[in-house]
Design an enzyme around this catalytic site. Structure first.
Site, PDB file in Angstrom:
ATOM      1  N   ASN A 213       0.869  -1.177   0.000  1.00  0.00           N
ATOM      2  CA  ASN A 213       0.000   0.000   0.000  1.00  0.00           C
ATOM      3  C   ASN A 213       0.908   1.229   0.000  1.00  0.00           C
ATOM      4  OD1 ASN A 213      -1.782   2.062   0.519  1.00  0.00           O
ATOM      5  ND2 ASN A 213      -2.387   1.340   2.559  1.00  0.00           N
TER       6      ASN A 213
ATOM      7  N   SER B 244       3.981  -2.350  10.130  1.00  0.00           N
ATOM      8  CA  SER B 244       5.439  -2.446  10.270  1.00  0.00           C
ATOM      9  C   SER B 244       6.001  -3.802   9.833  1.00  0.00           C
ATOM     10  CB  SER B 244       5.877  -2.103  11.699  1.00  0.00           C
ATOM     11  OG  SER B 244       5.502  -0.770  12.016  1.00  0.00           O
TER      12      SER B 244
ATOM     13  N   GLY C 284       3.138   2.111  10.713  1.00  0.00           N
ATOM     14  CA  GLY C 284       4.118   3.184  10.554  1.00  0.00           C
ATOM     15  C   GLY C 284       4.889   3.508  11.817  1.00  0.00           C
TER      16      GLY C 284
HETATM   17  P1  13P Z   1       3.392   0.238   7.559  1.00  0.00           P
HETATM   18  O1  13P Z   1       3.859  -1.054   6.925  1.00  0.00           O
HETATM   19  O2  13P Z   1       4.106   1.431   7.072  1.00  0.00           O
HETATM   20  O3  13P Z   1       3.333   0.097   9.045  1.00  0.00           O
HETATM   21  O4  13P Z   1       1.862   0.437   7.066  1.00  0.00           O
HETATM   22  C1  13P Z   1       0.953  -0.594   7.174  1.00  0.00           C
HETATM   23  C2  13P Z   1      -0.290  -0.238   6.447  1.00  0.00           C
HETATM   24  O5  13P Z   1      -1.037   0.625   6.868  1.00  0.00           O
HETATM   25  C3  13P Z   1      -0.584  -0.934   5.185  1.00  0.00           C
HETATM   26  O6  13P Z   1      -1.863  -0.663   4.726  1.00  0.00           O
END
Ligand code: 13P
Length: 260
Positions: A10, A214, A174
């Site tokens: 994503n 993450s 994130g």
């Molecule tokens: P991260 O992998 O950056 O934590 O984001 C996960 C996410 O929201 C995927 O849709």
């Protein structure tokens, strides 16, 4: 039974057209070849066209990050399911926590978007996930069940069998803080259990349930070893082709460990 990995990236509100081009050039340079996995990237709308052109023959399918539930008309700023299908999408993410948090997404709008995706021939990737205060208050499974009900009500078993679910704990998105494989497995198992009540155990066993939050090359293997984790929805680590390819490879490695 363990299914072949499903790994989706994503890109969120990142990646211009030149960056998209560079991503696919890098992907081809890495030449991961025909992988034993379903691989998807979900670019922003503005990069979909370029991604569609560049992804041909790479083994990567396209998804969008959202859609509007009407097909066409006076809805300034919105993009419909038929438009996404026309741009080359096969999947669409629905109800991401960022949309719930910043854009007023509710169970009712999630449901309308899922219905619109199905009408357009797109497979919905329906996201659920609890916040940190909810987890700390011991409400995780309750919150997930409520979000799941919102997504499922009004759809028949046959239709639900084609949905993909993504468990994304909000506190892990994130933040660099991943759910442990055990924490993720607990929720995935609960989601599959609820699906089994609704559509029967064999059909529920076939539904793809992704983990997101993450995910990186270093934690993909252990997460994928868990019985109800069928793949990943990757944010930050999908913005470059190399770590994304590594996550795919780690998932495949874990898959073969499980099936052999
Ligand atoms: P991260 O992998 O950056 O934590 O984001 C996960 C996410 O929201 C995927 O849709």
């Amino acid at each position: 039974m363990k299914k072949r990995p499903f790994v989706a990236g994503n890109w969120k509100m990142n990646m211009t057209v030149p960056m998209t081009r560079a991503w696919f050039e890098e992907w081809l340079r890495l030449s991961p070849g025909p992988e034993d996995a379903e691989m998807v990237v979900c670019p922003p709308y503005t990069s979909l066209w370029e991604a569609a052109r560049r992804s041909t023959g790479t083994g990567i399918w396209l998804g969008a990050q959202n859609l509007y539930w009407e097909e066409a008309g006076a809805f300034t700023g919105e993009v419909s399911g038929p438009m996404l299908a026309d741009a080359g999408c096969r999947y669409v993410i629905i109800g991401h926590s960022e949309r719930r948090q910043y854009f007023g997404e509710t169970e009712a709008t999630v449901q309308k978007r899922i219905a619109a995706a199905i009408r357009a021939g797109l497979r919905p990737i329906v996201c659920v996930g609890e916040t940190l205060p909810q987890r700390e208050a011991g409400q995780t499974l309750e919150v997930i069940q409520a979000q799941l009900e919102g997504g499922l009500s009004g759809f028949t078993g046959e239709t639900i069998g084609g949905f993909i679910f993504a468990y994304e704990p909000v506190w892990a998105i994130g933040t660099g803080r991943t759910a442990t494989p055990e924490q993720a497995q607990e929720v995935h198992q609960a989601v599959r259990g609820r699906l089994a009540q609704k559509i029967g155990k064999p059909a529920a066993g076939c539904v793809i349930i992704l983990y997101g939050g993450s995910v990186k090359p270093s934690n993909a293997y252990d997460l994928f070893r868990k019985p109800d984790i069928d793949g990943f929805l990757v944010g930050g680590a999908s913005l470059e082709a190399a770590p994304f390819a590594e996550i795919v490879k780690e998932s495949i490695r874990a898959y073969y460990k499980e099936v052999n």
